[in-house]
Design an enzyme around this catalytic site. Structure first.
Site, PDB file in Angstrom:
ATOM      1  N   ARG A 188       0.834  -1.210   0.000  1.00  0.00           N
ATOM      2  CA  ARG A 188       0.000   0.000   0.000  1.00  0.00           C
ATOM      3  C   ARG A 188       0.867   1.258   0.000  1.00  0.00           C
ATOM      4  NH1 ARG A 188      -5.550   0.949   0.757  1.00  0.00           N
ATOM      5  NH2 ARG A 188      -6.065  -1.099   1.597  1.00  0.00           N
TER       6      ARG A 188
ATOM      7  N   HIS B 192     -10.730  -0.697  -0.736  1.00  0.00           N
ATOM      8  CA  HIS B 192     -11.264  -0.205   0.529  1.00  0.00           C
ATOM      9  C   HIS B 192     -10.059   0.157   1.399  1.00  0.00           C
ATOM     10  CE1 HIS B 192     -13.293  -0.376   4.460  1.00  0.00           C
ATOM     11  NE2 HIS B 192     -14.416  -0.206   3.783  1.00  0.00           N
ATOM     12  N   TYR B 193     -10.257   0.981   2.402  1.00  0.00           N
ATOM     13  CA  TYR B 193      -9.130   1.361   3.252  1.00  0.00           C
ATOM     14  C   TYR B 193      -8.649   0.223   4.149  1.00  0.00           C
ATOM     15  CZ  TYR B 193     -12.508   2.025   7.050  1.00  0.00           C
ATOM     16  OH  TYR B 193     -13.485   1.835   7.995  1.00  0.00           O
ATOM     17  N   ARG B 194      -9.456  -0.813   4.320  1.00  0.00           N
ATOM     18  CA  ARG B 194      -9.061  -1.931   5.181  1.00  0.00           C
ATOM     19  C   ARG B 194      -8.124  -2.887   4.455  1.00  0.00           C
ATOM     20  NH1 ARG B 194     -15.005  -2.733   7.606  1.00  0.00           N
ATOM     21  NH2 ARG B 194     -14.795  -1.254   9.325  1.00  0.00           N
TER      22      ARG B 194
END
Length: 181
Positions: A113, A128-130
């Site tokens: 990331r 998604h941010y997860r």
């Protein structure tokens, strides 16, 4: 194929090193699984062209591993830059998962990331941010049930597609041994 919010995007990057401020992405691969971890799609495996000075700046470990795997030669021969790799990868992902639905899945995805945020922001924004990070499960198992660790051995090829396949197999193993849900 209809995009499904429950499908999971698995990603792996190979880089010239571990520091996004100086190192670069040299390979990307993606797979999509359903929520039961069955592979339903394989994205393009892309060697990303980097200039010789970037490749020459790699440390000995990266020179050795990426040289032995043939990745350095593939990077030199590649016509794909980072923007092209992003476009091809997103075109694949859109067939299976809507934007923003899937966590980033893989091993040590926090590192991936960081590089995506630096060099492939549009792709990073697709997730998604997860995170669904198999290495988190591995660390817990190592501490709480170390005997389970002996049942799964990784090959550690440091080739993006094989590494993702191994991450999925590893989570399937932990699911069968640890999770009763």
């Amino acid at each position: 194929m209809t995009a499904n919010v429950n499908n999971l995007i698995w990603i792996d990057l190979e880089m010239t090193g571990l520091e996004p401020d100086v190192d670069r992405i040299i390979e990307i691969a993606t797979l999509v699984t359903d929520q039961e971890l069955n592979i339903i799609g394989q994205g393009p495996v892309i060697a990303i062209h980097q200039p010789d000075e970037v490749l020459a700046a790699m440390d000995d470990w990266n020179q050795k591993h990426h040289g032995e795997s043939g990745l350095i030669d593939r990077v030199r021969a590649s016509q794909d830059n980072e923007a092209q790799a992003v476009a091809k990868t997103i075109a694949f992902l859109e067939q299976y998962v809507p934007k923003g639905a899937s966590p980033m899945c893989g091993n040590s995805v926090g590192q991936d990331r960081r590089f995506l945020n630096r060099y492939m922001r549009e792709l990073e924004d697709y997730f998604h941010y997860r995170n669904l990070d198999v290495s988190t499960v591995k660390e817990l198992v190592k501490r709480w049930s170390p005997e389970i660790m002996e049942g799964f051995k990784k090959q550690n090829t440091h080739q993006a597609l094989q590494d993702i396949q191994e991450s999925i197999a590893e989570l399937q193993y932990y699911r069968s041994k640890v999770f009763k849900i």
